[in-house]
Design a protein around this motif. Sequence first.
Motif, PDB file in Angstrom:
ATOM      1  N   THR A 277       4.056   6.189 -10.983  1.00  0.00           N
ATOM      2  CA  THR A 277       4.612   5.405  -9.890  1.00  0.00           C
ATOM      3  C   THR A 277       4.537   6.223  -8.612  1.00  0.00           C
ATOM      4  O   THR A 277       4.818   7.426  -8.609  1.00  0.00           O
ATOM      5  N   VAL A 278       4.138   5.560  -7.521  1.00  0.00           N
ATOM      6  CA  VAL A 278       4.004   6.208  -6.217  1.00  0.00           C
ATOM      7  C   VAL A 278       4.821   5.426  -5.194  1.00  0.00           C
ATOM      8  O   VAL A 278       4.632   4.214  -5.050  1.00  0.00           O
ATOM      9  N   ALA A 279       5.710   6.107  -4.485  1.00  0.00           N
ATOM     10  CA  ALA A 279       6.525   5.462  -3.447  1.00  0.00           C
ATOM     11  C   ALA A 279       5.849   5.630  -2.098  1.00  0.00           C
ATOM     12  O   ALA A 279       5.349   6.713  -1.774  1.00  0.00           O
ATOM     13  N   VAL A 280       5.859   4.554  -1.306  1.00  0.00           N
ATOM     14  CA  VAL A 280       5.217   4.586   0.011  1.00  0.00           C
ATOM     15  C   VAL A 280       6.113   3.911   1.034  1.00  0.00           C
ATOM     16  O   VAL A 280       6.808   2.939   0.720  1.00  0.00           O
ATOM     17  N   PRO A 281       6.103   4.392   2.281  1.00  0.00           N
ATOM     18  CA  PRO A 281       6.834   3.704   3.357  1.00  0.00           C
ATOM     19  C   PRO A 281       6.062   2.473   3.809  1.00  0.00           C
ATOM     20  O   PRO A 281       4.863   2.348   3.540  1.00  0.00           O
ATOM     21  N   PRO A 282       6.725   1.531   4.496  1.00  0.00           N
ATOM     22  CA  PRO A 282       6.081   0.249   4.833  1.00  0.00           C
ATOM     23  C   PRO A 282       4.784   0.385   5.604  1.00  0.00           C
ATOM     24  O   PRO A 282       3.799  -0.299   5.292  1.00  0.00           O
ATOM     25  N   THR A 283       4.726   1.250   6.628  1.00  0.00           N
ATOM     26  CA  THR A 283       3.491   1.346   7.410  1.00  0.00           C
ATOM     27  C   THR A 283       2.340   1.877   6.563  1.00  0.00           C
ATOM     28  O   THR A 283       1.205   1.434   6.702  1.00  0.00           O
ATOM     29  N   ALA A 284       2.637   2.819   5.665  1.00  0.00           N
ATOM     30  CA  ALA A 284       1.581   3.331   4.789  1.00  0.00           C
ATOM     31  C   ALA A 284       1.140   2.261   3.804  1.00  0.00           C
ATOM     32  O   ALA A 284      -0.041   2.155   3.466  1.00  0.00           O
ATOM     33  N   ALA A 285       2.102   1.448   3.336  1.00  0.00           N
ATOM     34  CA  ALA A 285       1.766   0.399   2.379  1.00  0.00           C
ATOM     35  C   ALA A 285       0.769  -0.577   2.977  1.00  0.00           C
ATOM     36  O   ALA A 285      -0.146  -1.054   2.300  1.00  0.00           O
ATOM     37  N   HIS A 286       0.888  -0.864   4.258  1.00  0.00           N
ATOM     38  CA  HIS A 286      -0.001  -1.840   4.891  1.00  0.00           C
ATOM     39  C   HIS A 286      -1.280  -1.189   5.421  1.00  0.00           C
ATOM     40  O   HIS A 286      -2.371  -1.716   5.224  1.00  0.00           O
ATOM     41  N   GLY A 287      -1.140  -0.060   6.103  1.00  0.00           N
ATOM     42  CA  GLY A 287      -2.286   0.487   6.807  1.00  0.00           C
ATOM     43  C   GLY A 287      -3.091   1.532   6.064  1.00  0.00           C
ATOM     44  O   GLY A 287      -4.240   1.800   6.412  1.00  0.00           O
TER      45      GLY A 287
END
Length: 292
Positions: free
Chosen positions: A96-106
């Motif tokens: 499992t990898v956690a990402v912040p919203p901007t990284a998730a999209h861009g």
Amino acid sequence: MDVTLRQLNVFVAIADHRGFGTAAAALGMSQSSVSHSLASLERAVRGELMRRTAPAGPTPLGDALLPHARATLAAARAFAAAAAARHDTAAEGAITVAVPPTAAHGLLPRLLRLWRDNAPHVEIRIFEGFAEEITQWLESGTVDAAILIDPDPVPRGAVPVATDALEAVMRGDHPLAGEDSIALADLLDDPLLATTSGAESQLRELHALAGVPYRPTQHIRELGTLLCMVEAGLGVAVVPSLAGSMLPGGLTLVPVLPRVERRLLLTGPATRPWHPHVTAIRDLCRETGPAT
């Protein structure tokens, strides 16, 4: 104390799924087996861990022990994967990898393609969250790896996966929308809508460098909500350039001066050994270099 991984897995599943029946379905167990496993664990720790309510929730003792249960299970998964890798470096497994919203999209689509093409035996499960949540998830064992924004100190073994900069987002009919770049002071006549999703510390730094007081009219947690407010003409915002992939058609990004950058790094946990699949995807990112 006689505690098993099965009992800890049941405890965590009940907490995550907020119920005994839903946890049983997720684990492929009968509800009575789930109940018996939790009861055995509660006898071992001499206290109630979960409230028998709908939805179920951890007791104070459960809250205290849940992070330890997650960390133990994460370490056990890493142990099993490391043992398997001694015999087969392409052994299948999930992380499992956690990402912040901007990284998730861009950023995330590029990373997922890289990992899929070069490590198809690794199943990647994504958790999206905010900076403060992600750090907790990583160290508690909720996730195996995370993308962190400007961590201080930089975790040992972390690699940069992207660099972006703060840019103004405004409607296409804004008088400054066609500029190559704008000074932060030029935005003072517009209400400032500020996001708290992974960029507020950089936004404060930008204002300090420009000698402009940081006085947002609104603090918005969800980046999507922020962009909707800008689209409605309620103000302008300064966001990371990775958010550009989220922009609706009526909005545009313009670079802001002075330039303030963010570094996004992929890392495993600081307090326990990394899952070998995390090391594998980290090495792939190191080979390809960060996105800019």
